[in-house]
Design a protein around this motif. Structure first.
Motif, PDB file in Angstrom:
ATOM      1  N   PHE A 196       0.931  -1.090  -0.216  1.00  0.00           N
ATOM      2  CA  PHE A 196       0.217  -0.050  -0.088  1.00  0.00           C
ATOM      3  C   PHE A 196       0.997   1.457  -0.289  1.00  0.00           C
ATOM      4  O   PHE A 196       0.217   2.117  -1.097  1.00  0.00           O
ATOM      5  CB  PHE A 196      -1.858  -0.166   1.063  1.00  0.00           C
ATOM      6  N   LYS A 197       1.811   0.745   0.740  1.00  0.00           N
ATOM      7  CA  LYS A 197       3.026   2.634   0.822  1.00  0.00           C
ATOM      8  C   LYS A 197       3.335   2.683  -0.608  1.00  0.00           C
ATOM      9  O   LYS A 197       4.058   4.071  -0.711  1.00  0.00           O
ATOM     10  CB  LYS A 197       3.779   2.209   1.997  1.00  0.00           C
ATOM     11  N   CYS A 198       3.845   1.293  -1.196  1.00  0.00           N
ATOM     12  CA  CYS A 198       4.401   1.816  -2.550  1.00  0.00           C
ATOM     13  C   CYS A 198       3.833   2.053  -3.388  1.00  0.00           C
ATOM     14  O   CYS A 198       3.597   2.967  -4.323  1.00  0.00           O
ATOM     15  CB  CYS A 198       5.381   0.338  -2.694  1.00  0.00           C
ATOM     16  N   LEU A 199       2.377   1.790  -3.246  1.00  0.00           N
ATOM     17  CA  LEU A 199       1.541   1.538  -4.832  1.00  0.00           C
ATOM     18  C   LEU A 199       0.334   3.021  -4.250  1.00  0.00           C
ATOM     19  O   LEU A 199      -0.209   3.520  -4.941  1.00  0.00           O
ATOM     20  CB  LEU A 199       0.891   1.124  -5.289  1.00  0.00           C
ATOM     21  N   ARG A 200       0.182   3.703  -2.417  1.00  0.00           N
ATOM     22  CA  ARG A 200      -0.718   4.395  -2.682  1.00  0.00           C
ATOM     23  C   ARG A 200      -0.227   5.668  -3.510  1.00  0.00           C
ATOM     24  O   ARG A 200      -1.060   6.965  -3.847  1.00  0.00           O
ATOM     25  CB  ARG A 200      -0.116   4.373  -1.579  1.00  0.00           C
ATOM     26  N   PRO A 201       0.514   6.048  -3.527  1.00  0.00           N
ATOM     27  CA  PRO A 201       1.143   7.428  -4.869  1.00  0.00           C
ATOM     28  C   PRO A 201       0.864   7.675  -5.780  1.00  0.00           C
ATOM     29  O   PRO A 201       0.264   8.563  -6.389  1.00  0.00           O
ATOM     30  CB  PRO A 201       2.962   7.535  -3.701  1.00  0.00           C
ATOM     31  N   ILE A 202       0.791   6.354  -6.512  1.00  0.00           N
ATOM     32  CA  ILE A 202       0.396   6.296  -7.683  1.00  0.00           C
ATOM     33  C   ILE A 202      -0.730   5.985  -8.437  1.00  0.00           C
ATOM     34  O   ILE A 202      -1.467   6.497  -8.994  1.00  0.00           O
ATOM     35  CB  ILE A 202       1.181   5.179  -8.332  1.00  0.00           C
ATOM     36  N   LEU A 203      -1.898   5.131  -7.596  1.00  0.00           N
ATOM     37  CA  LEU A 203      -2.832   5.003  -7.224  1.00  0.00           C
ATOM     38  C   LEU A 203      -4.353   5.513  -6.710  1.00  0.00           C
ATOM     39  O   LEU A 203      -4.966   5.390  -6.939  1.00  0.00           O
ATOM     40  CB  LEU A 203      -2.723   3.389  -7.307  1.00  0.00           C
ATOM     41  N   GLY A 204      -3.690   6.242  -5.420  1.00  0.00           N
ATOM     42  CA  GLY A 204      -4.908   6.268  -4.774  1.00  0.00           C
ATOM     43  C   GLY A 204      -5.812   6.935  -5.433  1.00  0.00           C
ATOM     44  O   GLY A 204      -7.158   6.944  -4.263  1.00  0.00           O
ATOM     45  N   ASP A 205      -5.369   8.076  -5.356  1.00  0.00           N
ATOM     46  CA  ASP A 205      -5.845   9.361  -6.034  1.00  0.00           C
ATOM     47  C   ASP A 205      -6.827   9.511  -7.401  1.00  0.00           C
ATOM     48  O   ASP A 205      -7.169  10.464  -8.022  1.00  0.00           O
ATOM     49  CB  ASP A 205      -5.204  10.641  -5.067  1.00  0.00           C
TER      50      ASP A 205
END
Length: 228
Positions: free
Chosen positions: A114-123
């Motif tokens: 989640f920490k790895c991909l949140r900046p890419i996918l989260g918003d």
């Protein structure tokens, strides 16, 4: 009547001077945006204009980052150049978040994914499907977007997944996609594609370690819920 540019304000109210004198952390979001756009409208200062823009985004920079150039230009005093500047600055911020991640982070649990991909996918406002490729120490050697779709779904080409796995000499895979709706539930389609990829991976001696569904604030792990 002249525009109320930053240079026309009292020195105490100038965001640029405030940044130099007191440091960047003392500036409000509106003051930082005001530095970017430089001036307001005929009857409104840049800071006042930026406060109004932020209010429309519920005073949340993540929400503001979803505004398009056209939407920003609807604010009186914001032309194309200013709108582009705001969009570009927020995109730099998003990319900076991504680049803070170590080149080879080690995945120890679902939260690490989640920490790895949140900046890419989260918003994102549309779905994307990504794969993390791991070595035998569970370190990420590569990450790749496999597909980008609509508001509620995206197609997945298994050939792309495994071609990249072989090229990267990966031994493990972690699948991930986002739910723009914020709904944290694995659909039947999510379960079916996960099973299909896992079965195909076994023929290549590859391990599918997890499938993570990401939303803006949290995530759902197939492995944690014993449905992998």
């Amino acid at each position: 009547m002249k525009h109320l540019s930053i240079k026309s304000w009292s020195e105490a109210d100038r965001p640029r001077e405030k940044l130099l004198a007191k440091g960047k952390k003392t500036l409000t979001d509106a003051e930082l945006l005001a530095i970017l756009i430089g001036s307001g409208s005929r009857n409104e200062s840049a800071v006042s204009l930026c406060k109004r823009i932020l209010a429309k985004a519920e005073n949340n920079l993540n929400s503001l980052s979803r505004f398009t150039v056209s939407q920003l230009m609807n604010f009186k005093g914001v032309g194309q150049v200013k709108a582009i500047t705001i969009v570009a600055a927020l995109e730099i911020g998003r990319r900076q978040q991504d680049q803070e991640i170590p080149v080879h982070p080690k995945i120890k649990c679902s939260y690490d994914v989640f920490k790895c991909l949140r900046p890419i996918l989260g918003d994102l406002s549309h779905e994307e499907f990504w794969v993390l490729y791991l070595d035998n120490s569970n370190k990420v050697v590569y990450k790749k977007m496999i597909s980008s779709g609509g508001l509620t779904s995206t197609s997945v080409d298994l050939r792309i997944i495994f071609k990249e796995a072989l090229e990267q000499n990966a031994v493990g895979l972690i699948l991930s996609h986002n739910h723009p709706s914020g709904k944290l539930e694995a659909s039947n389609a999510d379960k079916q594609i996960t099973h299909k990829i896992k079965k195909a991976a076994q023929t290549l001696d590859l391990r599918v370690l997890d499938h993570i569904i990401i939303t803006e604030k949290t995530y759902f792990s197939f492995a944690d819920h014993d449905i992998l």
